[in-house]
Design an enzyme around this catalytic site. Structure first.
Site, mmCIF file in Angstrom:
data_model
loop_
_atom_site.group_PDB
_atom_site.id
_atom_site.type_symbol
_atom_site.label_atom_id
_atom_site.label_comp_id
_atom_site.label_asym_id
_atom_site.label_seq_id
_atom_site.Cartn_x
_atom_site.Cartn_y
_atom_site.Cartn_z
ATOM 1 C CG HIS A 154 46.556 36.794 44.227
ATOM 2 N ND1 HIS A 154 46.043 37.318 45.550
ATOM 3 C CD2 HIS A 154 46.092 37.853 43.420
ATOM 4 C CE1 HIS A 154 45.891 38.517 45.321
ATOM 5 N NE2 HIS A 154 45.873 38.752 43.971
ATOM 6 N NE ARG A 172 48.120 41.165 44.275
ATOM 7 C CZ ARG A 172 48.823 42.217 43.648
ATOM 8 N NH1 ARG A 172 50.059 42.374 44.134
ATOM 9 N NH2 ARG A 172 47.964 42.645 42.868
ATOM 10 C CD GLU A 181 44.371 43.207 39.709
ATOM 11 O OE1 GLU A 181 43.831 43.278 38.480
ATOM 12 O OE2 GLU A 181 43.745 42.640 40.388
#
Length: 180
Positions: A8, A57, A81
């Site tokens: 990202h 994101r 993540e």
């Protein structure tokens, strides 16, 4: 190229060296620029599928890429993540001050490293690999996965047979695209 991973664009947390984990942190102005640059790079290749982490994101970045390459992103939480647990929202300096031993272990992360109250690198590796296997078996290849630095690091450690002790050695700039 069968599968490529893309990180990202930049967030304010990236600039502040703040652990963002799985929180909904949006792209900043530079991150939006990087997402457009990534989209231009992605458009130079043929893609059969586009996947992304559902974290804000990554989703924002994937939407910008999708508009350029003409595919709709498929969200897969396995590409989220690392869950940074108790360190989420803290800067590196704050963690270093509160938990110097833990932060030192993070800097030399290996298979045994886990974020306090969060996820271990081994747990993340297992979910990311399962996601990549499913992407491969779905058969819509080549595929692009818009995700996060931690996801890319564990995937590269796995696919390059480097072991998780190489996790911190792998540079993955915001907006980068890496073929597995």
């Amino acid at each position: 190229m069968i599968i490529a991973l893309a990180r990202h664009g930049e967030t304010d947390y990236n600039v502040a060296h703040r652990f963002q984990g799985q929180t909904a942190v949006p792209l900043n102005a530079r991150g939006i620029e990087q997402a457009h640059e990534l989209a231009a790079e992605a458009a130079r290749h043929e893609w059969a599928a586009l996947y992304c982490s559902p974290v804000l994101r990554a989703r924002q970045t994937a939407e910008i890429v999708a508009a350029r390459i003409g595919l709709s992103p498929v969200e897969d939480p396995r590409f989220m993540e690392t869950d940074t647990g108790d360190w989420t929202d803290l800067t590196h300096d704050e963690v270093r001050a509160r938990d110097p031993e833990g932060f030192e272990h993070y800097l030399h992360a290996d298979e045994d490293f886990g974020f306090p109250g969060g996820e271990t690198l081994r747990q993340q590796l297992d979910r990311v690999v399962a996601g990549l296997v499913d992407v491969t078996q779905a058969g819509a290849l080549p595929a692009l996965v818009v995700c996060h630095r931690g996801v890319m690091r564990v995937a590269i450690c796995h696919t390059h047979s480097r072991g998780l002790d190489a996790f911190m050695e792998i540079e993955v700039p915001n907006g980068s695209l890496v073929a597995l």
